[in-house]
Design a protein around this motif. Structure first.
Motif, PDB file in Angstrom:
ATOM      1  N   ASP A   1       0.808  -1.218   0.000  1.00 50.10           N
ATOM      2  CA  ASP A   1       0.000   0.000   0.000  1.00 50.10           C
ATOM      3  C   ASP A   1       0.844   1.273   0.000  1.00 50.10           C
ATOM      4  O   ASP A   1       0.305   2.367  -0.123  1.00 50.10           O
ATOM      5  CB  ASP A   1      -0.920   0.043   1.230  1.00 50.10           C
ATOM      6  N   ILE A   2       2.143   1.133   0.178  1.00 55.41           N
ATOM      7  CA  ILE A   2       3.008   2.313   0.275  1.00 55.41           C
ATOM      8  C   ILE A   2       3.398   2.760  -1.129  1.00 55.41           C
ATOM      9  O   ILE A   2       3.992   1.988  -1.890  1.00 55.41           O
ATOM     10  CB  ILE A   2       4.268   2.011   1.112  1.00 55.41           C
ATOM     11  N   PRO A   3       3.086   4.007  -1.479  1.00 57.09           N
ATOM     12  CA  PRO A   3       3.443   4.481  -2.821  1.00 57.09           C
ATOM     13  C   PRO A   3       4.946   4.727  -2.941  1.00 57.09           C
ATOM     14  O   PRO A   3       5.638   4.918  -1.937  1.00 57.09           O
ATOM     15  CB  PRO A   3       2.658   5.791  -2.940  1.00 57.09           C
ATOM     16  N   ALA A   4       5.435   4.735  -4.170  1.00 59.80           N
ATOM     17  CA  ALA A   4       6.842   5.040  -4.422  1.00 59.80           C
ATOM     18  C   ALA A   4       7.039   6.529  -4.689  1.00 59.80           C
ATOM     19  O   ALA A   4       8.158   7.038  -4.624  1.00 59.80           O
ATOM     20  CB  ALA A   4       7.353   4.229  -5.608  1.00 59.80           C
ATOM     21  N   GLN A   5       5.944   7.206  -5.000  1.00 57.50           N
ATOM     22  CA  GLN A   5       5.978   8.652  -5.208  1.00 57.50           C
ATOM     23  C   GLN A   5       4.569   9.189  -5.016  1.00 57.50           C
ATOM     24  O   GLN A   5       3.626   8.424  -4.831  1.00 57.50           O
ATOM     25  CB  GLN A   5       6.549   9.013  -6.578  1.00 57.50           C
ATOM     26  N   SER A   6       4.448  10.499  -5.051  1.00 50.96           N
ATOM     27  CA  SER A   6       3.155  11.149  -4.846  1.00 50.96           C
ATOM     28  C   SER A   6       3.118  12.416  -5.696  1.00 50.96           C
ATOM     29  O   SER A   6       4.154  12.855  -6.201  1.00 50.96           O
ATOM     30  CB  SER A   6       2.993  11.517  -3.362  1.00 50.96           C
ATOM     31  N   PRO A   7       1.951  13.017  -5.851  1.00 51.72           N
ATOM     32  CA  PRO A   7       1.907  14.288  -6.584  1.00 51.72           C
ATOM     33  C   PRO A   7       2.840  15.330  -5.962  1.00 51.72           C
ATOM     34  O   PRO A   7       3.483  16.104  -6.675  1.00 51.72           O
ATOM     35  CB  PRO A   7       0.433  14.716  -6.467  1.00 51.72           C
ATOM     36  N   GLU A   8       2.955  15.306  -4.620  1.00 55.16           N
ATOM     37  CA  GLU A   8       3.835  16.264  -3.943  1.00 55.16           C
ATOM     38  C   GLU A   8       5.295  15.967  -4.213  1.00 55.16           C
ATOM     39  O   GLU A   8       6.112  16.880  -4.372  1.00 55.16           O
ATOM     40  CB  GLU A   8       3.559  16.256  -2.436  1.00 55.16           C
ATOM     41  N   SER A   9       5.661  14.680  -4.281  1.00 59.85           N
ATOM     42  CA  SER A   9       7.069  14.365  -4.554  1.00 59.85           C
ATOM     43  C   SER A   9       7.429  14.686  -6.004  1.00 59.85           C
ATOM     44  O   SER A   9       8.566  15.081  -6.286  1.00 59.85           O
ATOM     45  CB  SER A   9       7.397  12.906  -4.217  1.00 59.85           C
ATOM     46  N   VAL A  10       6.471  14.543  -6.909  1.00 56.47           N
ATOM     47  CA  VAL A  10       6.694  14.946  -8.300  1.00 56.47           C
ATOM     48  C   VAL A  10       6.922  16.462  -8.357  1.00 56.47           C
ATOM     49  O   VAL A  10       7.852  16.944  -9.010  1.00 56.47           O
ATOM     50  CB  VAL A  10       5.500  14.535  -9.196  1.00 56.47           C
ATOM     51  N   ALA A  11       6.089  17.204  -7.637  1.00 57.10           N
ATOM     52  CA  ALA A  11       6.228  18.666  -7.615  1.00 57.10           C
ATOM     53  C   ALA A  11       7.528  19.089  -6.933  1.00 57.10           C
ATOM     54  O   ALA A  11       8.207  20.018  -7.394  1.00 57.10           O
ATOM     55  CB  ALA A  11       5.022  19.291  -6.907  1.00 57.10           C
ATOM     56  N   LEU A  12       7.893  18.402  -5.840  1.00 59.58           N
ATOM     57  CA  LEU A  12       9.149  18.712  -5.148  1.00 59.58           C
ATOM     58  C   LEU A  12      10.331  18.441  -6.074  1.00 59.58           C
ATOM     59  O   LEU A  12      11.257  19.254  -6.158  1.00 59.58           O
ATOM     60  CB  LEU A  12       9.266  17.886  -3.868  1.00 59.58           C
ATOM     61  N   SER A  13      10.310  17.322  -6.769  1.00 63.83           N
ATOM     62  CA  SER A  13      11.374  16.989  -7.708  1.00 63.83           C
ATOM     63  C   SER A  13      11.541  18.096  -8.747  1.00 63.83           C
ATOM     64  O   SER A  13      12.661  18.550  -9.020  1.00 63.83           O
ATOM     65  CB  SER A  13      11.062  15.656  -8.388  1.00 63.83           C
ATOM     66  N   LYS A  14      10.443  18.547  -9.310  1.00 63.90           N
ATOM     67  CA  LYS A  14      10.489  19.612 -10.320  1.00 63.90           C
ATOM     68  C   LYS A  14      11.031  20.906  -9.729  1.00 63.90           C
ATOM     69  O   LYS A  14      11.842  21.601 -10.357  1.00 63.90           O
ATOM     70  CB  LYS A  14       9.091  19.853 -10.905  1.00 63.90           C
ATOM     71  N   ALA A  15      10.605  21.224  -8.512  1.00 62.73           N
ATOM     72  CA  ALA A  15      11.061  22.455  -7.867  1.00 62.73           C
ATOM     73  C   ALA A  15      12.560  22.405  -7.580  1.00 62.73           C
ATOM     74  O   ALA A  15      13.270  23.410  -7.757  1.00 62.73           O
ATOM     75  CB  ALA A  15      10.277  22.679  -6.571  1.00 62.73           C
TER      76      ALA A  15
END
Length: 194
Positions: A138-152
Motif C-alpha cells: 500500500d506504500i506508494p513510491a511517489q506522490s503528486p507532492e514528490s513529483v512537484a518537489l522533484s520539479k522544484a
C-alpha cells in the motif's frame, strides 16, 4: 516485551538487519528541519538509488566523514581534486555522477537560502494527508507532492532528485508517515496522527 506484540510491530524491511532496526526505531520518519540534516538525507537518498538502504547505512559514517558532516558550504567548495580523492575511497559509493551531484546540490542549497533555505523549501511540499498503508504493498513510491518537489528542486539546479528519491526523502524526514498502520512507530513523528 516480545518483538511481535502489537505495540512493537515493525515494517518488514526493518527486521532484516540490526542496523535497519535501529534506524527504523530511532530515526526514520522523525522530523528533520535543519539545512545540514536535510542535505544529508537528500544526499544519502541520491546515493541509495539502485542500491539497498542497508548499504547506505553501513557506509554512512564514511559519508559523513568525507562530506564534512554534510556542512553545505564546505561541500560546495569541493573541486576536481576532492572528486578524484572520493572516487578512490572504497568506504563510500564511488559513483562520479552521484559525487558531483552532491557538490552541485550543495551549491544549489546555498542558492536557495535566499528563498528561506532547503529545509523550508522541501517542507513546503508537505501534503494535506499522509498515506495510511495497511501493508507494504500500500506504500506508494511517489506522490503528486514528490513529483512537484522533484520539479522544484531541479528548477533550482539540484540533480539526482527524481520523484521517487524526493518521496523517499519525504518519508525519511517525516513529511509523510508511511509506517504501516500496525507499526508501533505510526504517528511517532508528532506530525501526523495515528
Amino acid at each position: 516485551m516480545s518483538a511481535d506484540t502489537p505495540t512493537t510491530i515493525r515494517t518488514p524491511w526493518a527486521t532484516t538487519d540490526p542496523l535497519l532496526t535501529e534506524y527504523y526505531d530511532n530515526e526514520w520518519g522523525m522530523p528533520v528541519t535543519d539545512e545540514s540534516g536535510v542535505f544529508e538525507r537528500l544526499t544519502l537518498e541520491a546515493f541509495q538509488s539502485g542500491l539497498s538502504w542497508l548499504t547506505i547505512l553501513r557506509k554512512r559514517p564514511a559519508f559523513r566523514e568525507v562530506f564534512a558532516d554534510f556542512h553545505v558550504d564546505t561541500v560546495a567548495a569541493f573541486n576536481d581534486s576532492h572528486v578524484e580523492s572520493l572516487l578512490h575511497d572504497s568506504r563510500i559509493i564511488r559513483n562520479r555522477k552521484k559525487i558531483t551531484a552532491t557538490i552541485t546540490n550543495a551549491k544549489a542549497t546555498i542558492n536557495v537560502r535566499e528563498e528561506g533555505g532547503l529545509a523550508q523549501l522541501v517542507w513546503s511540499f508537505q501534503p494535506d494527508e499522509t498515506p495510511r498503508p495497511l501493508t507494504m504493498d500500500d506504500i506508494p513510491a511517489q506522490s503528486p507532492e514528490s513529483v512537484a518537489l522533484s520539479k522544484a528542486l531541479k528548477k533550482r539546479g539540484f540533480s539526482f532528485v527524481g520523484p521517487t528519491t524526493a518521496f523517499a526523502l519525504m518519508e525519511a524526514i517525516g513529511i509523510v508517515d508511511t509506517h504501516i498502520m500496525s507499526s508501533y512507530r505510526r504517528g511517532s513523528s508528532g506530525i501526523w496522527p495515528q
